[in-house]
Write a protein that holds these residues in place. Sequence first.
Motif, PDB file in Angstrom:
ATOM      1  N   LEU A 174       0.815  -1.210   0.000  1.00  0.00           N
ATOM      2  CA  LEU A 174       0.000   0.000   0.000  1.00  0.00           C
ATOM      3  C   LEU A 174       0.853   1.267   0.000  1.00  0.00           C
ATOM      4  CD1 LEU A 174      -2.547  -1.114   2.751  1.00  0.00           C
ATOM      5  CD2 LEU A 174      -2.751  -1.423   0.280  1.00  0.00           C
ATOM      6  N   ASN A 175       0.243   2.368  -0.476  1.00  0.00           N
ATOM      7  CA  ASN A 175       0.923   3.649  -0.389  1.00  0.00           C
ATOM      8  C   ASN A 175       0.669   4.262   0.986  1.00  0.00           C
ATOM      9  OD1 ASN A 175      -1.612   5.007  -0.390  1.00  0.00           O
ATOM     10  ND2 ASN A 175      -1.639   5.065  -2.623  1.00  0.00           N
ATOM     11  N   ARG A 176       1.221   5.461   1.223  1.00  0.00           N
ATOM     12  CA  ARG A 176       1.156   6.071   2.544  1.00  0.00           C
ATOM     13  C   ARG A 176      -0.283   6.257   3.029  1.00  0.00           C
ATOM     14  NH1 ARG A 176       4.674   9.255   5.557  1.00  0.00           N
ATOM     15  NH2 ARG A 176       6.213   9.050   3.884  1.00  0.00           N
ATOM     16  N   ARG A 177      -1.141   6.832   2.212  1.00  0.00           N
ATOM     17  CA  ARG A 177      -2.521   7.079   2.619  1.00  0.00           C
ATOM     18  C   ARG A 177      -3.263   5.765   2.871  1.00  0.00           C
ATOM     19  NH1 ARG A 177      -5.966  11.168  -0.949  1.00  0.00           N
ATOM     20  NH2 ARG A 177      -4.376  12.526  -0.042  1.00  0.00           N
ATOM     21  N   GLU A 178      -3.035   4.771   2.014  1.00  0.00           N
ATOM     22  CA  GLU A 178      -3.701   3.477   2.165  1.00  0.00           C
ATOM     23  C   GLU A 178      -3.230   2.751   3.420  1.00  0.00           C
ATOM     24  OE1 GLU A 178      -4.388   2.420  -2.579  1.00  0.00           O
ATOM     25  OE2 GLU A 178      -2.513   1.866  -1.565  1.00  0.00           O
ATOM     26  N   ARG A 179      -1.948   2.891   3.749  1.00  0.00           N
ATOM     27  CA  ARG A 179      -1.419   2.256   4.960  1.00  0.00           C
ATOM     28  C   ARG A 179      -2.104   2.807   6.202  1.00  0.00           C
ATOM     29  NH1 ARG A 179       4.299   0.153   4.780  1.00  0.00           N
ATOM     30  NH2 ARG A 179       4.792  -0.175   2.595  1.00  0.00           N
ATOM     31  N   LEU A 180      -2.249   4.127   6.262  1.00  0.00           N
ATOM     32  CA  LEU A 180      -2.880   4.745   7.420  1.00  0.00           C
ATOM     33  C   LEU A 180      -4.328   4.274   7.578  1.00  0.00           C
ATOM     34  CD1 LEU A 180      -1.450   8.346   7.010  1.00  0.00           C
ATOM     35  CD2 LEU A 180      -0.839   6.702   8.790  1.00  0.00           C
ATOM     36  N   LYS A 181      -5.044   4.192   6.475  1.00  0.00           N
ATOM     37  CA  LYS A 181      -6.434   3.743   6.515  1.00  0.00           C
ATOM     38  C   LYS A 181      -6.518   2.264   6.875  1.00  0.00           C
ATOM     39  CE  LYS A 181     -10.644   3.510   3.723  1.00  0.00           C
ATOM     40  NZ  LYS A 181     -11.258   3.813   2.387  1.00  0.00           N
ATOM     41  N   ASN A 182      -5.619   1.467   6.323  1.00  0.00           N
ATOM     42  CA  ASN A 182      -5.632   0.023   6.529  1.00  0.00           C
ATOM     43  C   ASN A 182      -5.370  -0.357   7.983  1.00  0.00           C
ATOM     44  OD1 ASN A 182      -5.653  -2.727   5.258  1.00  0.00           O
ATOM     45  ND2 ASN A 182      -3.549  -2.779   6.002  1.00  0.00           N
ATOM     46  N   ILE A 183      -4.555   0.461   8.669  1.00  0.00           N
ATOM     47  CA  ILE A 183      -4.122   0.112  10.020  1.00  0.00           C
ATOM     48  C   ILE A 183      -5.017   0.698  11.102  1.00  0.00           C
ATOM     49  CG2 ILE A 183      -2.600   2.045  10.650  1.00  0.00           C
ATOM     50  CD1 ILE A 183      -1.624  -1.669  10.693  1.00  0.00           C
ATOM     51  N   THR A 184      -5.927   1.618  10.733  1.00  0.00           N
ATOM     52  CA  THR A 184      -6.780   2.278  11.716  1.00  0.00           C
ATOM     53  C   THR A 184      -7.632   1.263  12.479  1.00  0.00           C
ATOM     54  OG1 THR A 184      -6.893   4.266  10.349  1.00  0.00           O
ATOM     55  CG2 THR A 184      -8.595   3.983  12.032  1.00  0.00           C
ATOM     56  N   GLY A 185      -7.514   1.286  13.795  1.00  0.00           N
ATOM     57  CA  GLY A 185      -8.299   0.387  14.636  1.00  0.00           C
ATOM     58  C   GLY A 185      -7.870  -1.064  14.601  1.00  0.00           C
ATOM     59  N   ALA A 186      -6.687  -1.328  14.057  1.00  0.00           N
ATOM     60  CA  ALA A 186      -6.270  -2.717  13.884  1.00  0.00           C
ATOM     61  C   ALA A 186      -5.774  -3.370  15.162  1.00  0.00           C
ATOM     62  CB  ALA A 186      -5.176  -2.793  12.814  1.00  0.00           C
ATOM     63  N   PHE A 187      -5.289  -2.567  16.120  1.00  0.00           N
ATOM     64  CA  PHE A 187      -4.643  -3.141  17.300  1.00  0.00           C
ATOM     65  C   PHE A 187      -5.475  -2.917  18.560  1.00  0.00           C
ATOM     66  CE2 PHE A 187      -1.292  -1.974  14.295  1.00  0.00           C
ATOM     67  CZ  PHE A 187      -0.702  -3.211  14.123  1.00  0.00           C
ATOM     68  N   GLN A 188      -5.381  -3.886  19.451  1.00  0.00           N
ATOM     69  CA  GLN A 188      -6.055  -3.745  20.730  1.00  0.00           C
ATOM     70  C   GLN A 188      -5.158  -4.260  21.847  1.00  0.00           C
ATOM     71  OE1 GLN A 188      -9.688  -5.969  20.569  1.00  0.00           O
ATOM     72  NE2 GLN A 188      -8.697  -7.972  20.609  1.00  0.00           N
ATOM     73  N   TYR A 189      -5.433  -3.767  23.032  1.00  0.00           N
ATOM     74  CA  TYR A 189      -4.643  -4.124  24.218  1.00  0.00           C
ATOM     75  C   TYR A 189      -5.197  -5.394  24.833  1.00  0.00           C
ATOM     76  CZ  TYR A 189      -2.504  -3.680  28.851  1.00  0.00           C
ATOM     77  OH  TYR A 189      -1.818  -3.903  30.000  1.00  0.00           O
ATOM     78  N   SER A 190      -4.322  -6.339  25.109  1.00  0.00           N
ATOM     79  CA  SER A 190      -4.703  -7.577  25.774  1.00  0.00           C
ATOM     80  C   SER A 190      -4.283  -7.482  27.238  1.00  0.00           C
ATOM     81  CB  SER A 190      -4.001  -8.773  25.104  1.00  0.00           C
ATOM     82  OG  SER A 190      -4.325  -9.978  25.756  1.00  0.00           O
ATOM     83  N   PRO A 191      -5.230  -7.404  28.151  1.00  0.00           N
ATOM     84  CA  PRO A 191      -4.921  -7.100  29.563  1.00  0.00           C
ATOM     85  C   PRO A 191      -4.251  -8.253  30.303  1.00  0.00           C
ATOM     86  CG  PRO A 191      -7.232  -7.595  29.323  1.00  0.00           C
ATOM     87  CD  PRO A 191      -6.669  -7.608  27.939  1.00  0.00           C
ATOM     88  N   THR A 192      -3.081  -8.679  29.812  1.00  0.00           N
ATOM     89  CA  THR A 192      -2.333  -9.738  30.492  1.00  0.00           C
ATOM     90  C   THR A 192      -1.348  -9.160  31.505  1.00  0.00           C
ATOM     91  OG1 THR A 192      -0.704  -9.713  28.695  1.00  0.00           O
ATOM     92  CG2 THR A 192      -2.515 -11.291  28.515  1.00  0.00           C
ATOM     93  N   THR A 208       8.432   2.037   7.386  1.00  0.00           N
ATOM     94  CA  THR A 208       8.229   2.667   6.086  1.00  0.00           C
ATOM     95  C   THR A 208       7.532   4.006   6.282  1.00  0.00           C
ATOM     96  OG1 THR A 208       8.030   0.458   5.110  1.00  0.00           O
ATOM     97  CG2 THR A 208       7.366   2.312   3.746  1.00  0.00           C
ATOM     98  N   THR A 209       6.239   3.989   6.523  1.00  0.00           N
ATOM     99  CA  THR A 209       5.514   5.235   6.802  1.00  0.00           C
ATOM    100  C   THR A 209       5.385   5.502   8.291  1.00  0.00           C
ATOM    101  OG1 THR A 209       3.347   4.156   6.863  1.00  0.00           O
ATOM    102  CG2 THR A 209       4.156   4.901   4.709  1.00  0.00           C
ATOM    103  N   GLY A 210       5.550   4.447   9.110  1.00  0.00           N
ATOM    104  CA  GLY A 210       5.376   4.591  10.551  1.00  0.00           C
ATOM    105  C   GLY A 210       3.954   4.341  11.014  1.00  0.00           C
ATOM    106  N   ALA A 211       3.048   4.020  10.092  1.00  0.00           N
ATOM    107  CA  ALA A 211       1.638   3.861  10.442  1.00  0.00           C
ATOM    108  C   ALA A 211       1.420   2.767  11.485  1.00  0.00           C
ATOM    109  CB  ALA A 211       0.824   3.558   9.182  1.00  0.00           C
ATOM    110  N   THR A 212       2.103   1.641  11.324  1.00  0.00           N
ATOM    111  CA  THR A 212       1.920   0.522  12.258  1.00  0.00           C
ATOM    112  C   THR A 212       2.401   0.886  13.653  1.00  0.00           C
ATOM    113  OG1 THR A 212       2.114  -1.135  10.501  1.00  0.00           O
ATOM    114  CG2 THR A 212       2.570  -1.864  12.750  1.00  0.00           C
ATOM    115  N   LEU A 213       3.591   1.443  13.760  1.00  0.00           N
ATOM    116  CA  LEU A 213       4.146   1.799  15.067  1.00  0.00           C
ATOM    117  C   LEU A 213       3.329   2.887  15.747  1.00  0.00           C
ATOM    118  CD1 LEU A 213       7.968   1.749  14.280  1.00  0.00           C
ATOM    119  CD2 LEU A 213       6.705   0.116  15.690  1.00  0.00           C
ATOM    120  N   LEU A 214       2.881   3.876  14.986  1.00  0.00           N
ATOM    121  CA  LEU A 214       2.066   4.943  15.563  1.00  0.00           C
ATOM    122  C   LEU A 214       0.758   4.389  16.124  1.00  0.00           C
ATOM    123  CD1 LEU A 214       2.552   7.740  12.875  1.00  0.00           C
ATOM    124  CD2 LEU A 214       3.321   7.832  15.256  1.00  0.00           C
TER     125      LEU A 214
END
Length: 255
Positions: A174-192, A208-214
């Motif tokens: 994906l390009n930069r804009r698509e990466r940001l959209k693709n990753i939105t809401g993808a991660f959640q906290y597991s209360p372990t 690459t764009t930093g979207a995942t880490l952000l």
Amino acid sequence: MSKWGEAILNLLFPETKFCCICQRENKNMQSLQLCFECAQKILEISETIQTCPHCGFFTGGASCPTCGSWSESLKVSTVVPYEGIFRDLILNFKFNGQQTLAEPLGFLMASRLRRLGLVEKIAGVVPVPLSESREKERGFNQSLLLAEVIAEELGKPLWTVLTRKHFQAPQSSLNRRERLKNITGAFQYSPTRKIKDGNILLVDDVLTTGATLLSCARVLRQYGAKDVRAITWAGGYNLKILGEKTKNWFYFDEY
């Protein structure tokens, strides 16, 4: 046999005592598949070429094209530019099942953190998760394997407190804009584990764009992390400056 042919054989048969960078045998090994000379040479790259203090892009003093559009702060350290043998190593690690490469790459990532003086500030090491389907397909999470090595090297706890809720398209396609959209809401906290007021080190393979880490850092802060910074094996680079500073030795030109 060509140097690249030797490299492929060494990656396929990691039990041989070859350095994964220079491919030489019977050298003083700094870590599994890594000789002392190559370890020092690699760690000097990020000390010779100026990197962006925010995202780790190898700018060489030029403006950074990566993090100017970031809406929030996250400091990322990188070890090498995503080029030459450094790119090939991570691709073989991820897509050709060379899981033993986690040890030399993780060792170098931990060494980079030591040289930056960041070890004492780290409370726990958190890997970026894969979706369940992608991890099942690949057979492992490369960021987790790297994080395990880093945590052991630095004497820090490993906290697997993030999960990925969904998987759509691979970020790499994906390009930069698509990466940001693709990753939105993808991660959640597991209360372990409670991470309140902790300083967290996020671990991923490539920035690459930093979207995942952000996105991951945002979730960790929501659940009480005092500070979040990240480390990746590779990052972007200024091609012209990179060649001038390193002479592109990582293309095996000197071997």
